[in-house]
Design a protein around this motif. Sequence first.
Motif, short mmCIF file in Angstrom:
data_model
loop_
_atom_site.label_atom_id
_atom_site.label_comp_id
_atom_site.label_asym_id
_atom_site.label_seq_id
_atom_site.Cartn_x
_atom_site.Cartn_y
_atom_site.Cartn_z
N GLY A 158 23.85 -11.15 -0.76
CA GLY A 158 25.25 -10.98 -0.41
C GLY A 158 25.50 -9.74 0.43
N ILE A 159 24.78 -8.67 0.13
CA ILE A 159 24.97 -7.42 0.87
C ILE A 159 24.42 -7.53 2.29
CG2 ILE A 159 24.31 -4.97 0.98
CD1 ILE A 159 24.32 -5.00 -2.09
N GLY A 160 23.24 -8.14 2.41
CA GLY A 160 22.64 -8.29 3.72
C GLY A 160 21.69 -7.16 4.06
N MET A 161 20.76 -7.43 4.98
CA MET A 161 19.70 -6.49 5.31
C MET A 161 20.23 -5.20 5.92
SD MET A 161 16.54 -5.73 5.28
CE MET A 161 15.70 -7.25 4.87
N GLN A 162 21.25 -5.26 6.74
CA GLN A 162 21.71 -4.07 7.44
C GLN A 162 22.21 -3.00 6.46
OE1 GLN A 162 24.55 -5.26 10.41
NE2 GLN A 162 23.01 -6.21 11.72
N LEU A 163 22.93 -3.40 5.41
CA LEU A 163 23.41 -2.45 4.43
C LEU A 163 22.31 -2.01 3.48
CD1 LEU A 163 26.94 -3.88 3.51
CD2 LEU A 163 26.41 -1.89 4.91
N VAL A 164 21.45 -2.93 3.07
CA VAL A 164 20.38 -2.59 2.13
C VAL A 164 19.40 -1.59 2.74
CG1 VAL A 164 18.35 -3.53 0.93
CG2 VAL A 164 20.54 -4.73 0.81
N GLU A 165 19.14 -1.71 4.03
CA GLU A 165 18.21 -0.81 4.69
C GLU A 165 18.63 0.65 4.57
OE1 GLU A 165 17.89 -2.33 8.64
OE2 GLU A 165 16.09 -3.50 8.18
N GLN A 166 19.91 0.91 4.39
CA GLN A 166 20.38 2.28 4.24
C GLN A 166 19.87 2.92 2.94
OE1 GLN A 166 24.65 2.45 4.69
NE2 GLN A 166 24.65 1.02 6.39
N PHE A 167 19.55 2.10 1.95
CA PHE A 167 19.07 2.61 0.66
C PHE A 167 17.59 2.34 0.44
CE2 PHE A 167 23.49 1.22 0.34
CZ PHE A 167 24.11 2.38 -0.07
N GLU A 168 16.93 1.78 1.43
CA GLU A 168 15.54 1.34 1.25
C GLU A 168 14.62 2.50 0.89
OE1 GLU A 168 12.19 -1.41 3.50
OE2 GLU A 168 14.04 -0.87 4.53
N SER A 169 14.80 3.66 1.50
CA SER A 169 13.92 4.79 1.23
C SER A 169 14.00 5.22 -0.23
CB SER A 169 14.28 5.97 2.14
OG SER A 169 14.04 5.64 3.49
N SER A 170 15.22 5.31 -0.76
CA SER A 170 15.39 5.70 -2.16
C SER A 170 14.78 4.67 -3.10
CB SER A 170 16.88 5.88 -2.48
OG SER A 170 17.45 6.89 -1.68
N ILE A 171 14.93 3.39 -2.75
CA ILE A 171 14.36 2.33 -3.57
C ILE A 171 12.84 2.43 -3.59
CG2 ILE A 171 14.02 -0.17 -3.72
CD1 ILE A 171 16.87 -0.52 -2.67
N ILE A 172 12.22 2.70 -2.46
CA ILE A 172 10.77 2.81 -2.38
C ILE A 172 10.26 3.94 -3.27
CG2 ILE A 172 8.85 3.44 -0.86
CD1 ILE A 172 10.27 1.88 1.36
N LEU A 173 10.93 5.08 -3.26
CA LEU A 173 10.51 6.22 -4.06
C LEU A 173 10.65 5.91 -5.55
CD1 LEU A 173 9.41 9.08 -3.89
CD2 LEU A 173 11.77 9.91 -3.94
N TYR A 174 11.75 5.27 -5.92
CA TYR A 174 11.94 4.92 -7.33
C TYR A 174 10.89 3.90 -7.76
CZ TYR A 174 14.06 3.29 -11.65
OH TYR A 174 14.26 2.93 -12.96
N GLN A 175 10.55 2.97 -6.88
CA GLN A 175 9.53 1.98 -7.20
C GLN A 175 8.17 2.65 -7.42
OE1 GLN A 175 9.99 -0.84 -3.94
NE2 GLN A 175 10.74 -2.36 -5.37
N ALA A 176 7.90 3.74 -6.71
CA ALA A 176 6.65 4.47 -6.94
C ALA A 176 6.62 5.02 -8.36
CB ALA A 176 6.52 5.60 -5.91
N TYR A 177 7.73 5.59 -8.79
CA TYR A 177 7.81 6.09 -10.16
C TYR A 177 7.65 4.96 -11.17
CZ TYR A 177 9.89 7.79 -14.49
OH TYR A 177 10.11 8.08 -15.81
#
Length: 202
Positions: A158-177
């Motif tokens: 529903g949000i779409g790729m353009q909006l999600v990409e703004q938070f992608e970096s934070s998501i990647i770091l949390y996924q590492a944890y």
Amino acid sequence: MTALIAALVAPIFGALFYGLLRGSTWAMRFVDRAMQVAIPLLVGFEVLRHGWEEFGILAVAAIALGIATPPLIRRASRVIAPHTDNISIVAAISGLALHAVLEGAALAPDGVGLQAAIILHRAPIGLLIWWMVRPRHGRTGGSIGLAALGVATLAGYGIGMQLVEQFESSIILYQAYVGGTLMHFVFHQGRHGRRPPHPPGP
């Protein structure tokens, strides 16, 4: 829309596959061993690879912190210690849900066109969730885990790729944890055999 529906249904097949195997002791031992191989590979080749590209050594530190968190909790508080496994499960599902947001966005009309790859790996994710949750919290707990994955996928779509990409970096770091926490969970359960007997049903 067809790809979205397939992505939502695929994890259920993973849970059903677990139900087919649970009656066999050797099959469940095989699944346990397979998880001990698959999870480190997933963390190394997916989570760490993307995390290193974005954050470098900080991604490695996040994984190390995830591995260290459960034993630190056990030592810090006798009250919380018995619930450490459940905390690890919640953290793991939250990380999988955040990843599902990215996948849902990739399935959206403005996504990156990875439908086949996304759908194919969702069944093993469903198996992983059922493997973690079902023996401890029954079908209700496992279903909640799968539902969280589905809701996150729909949110990303529903949000779409353009909006999600703004938070992608934070998501990647949390996924590492979370990847580190999941690695501790998998190997701790394998060594100590603390998983209770499987109740009846899938």
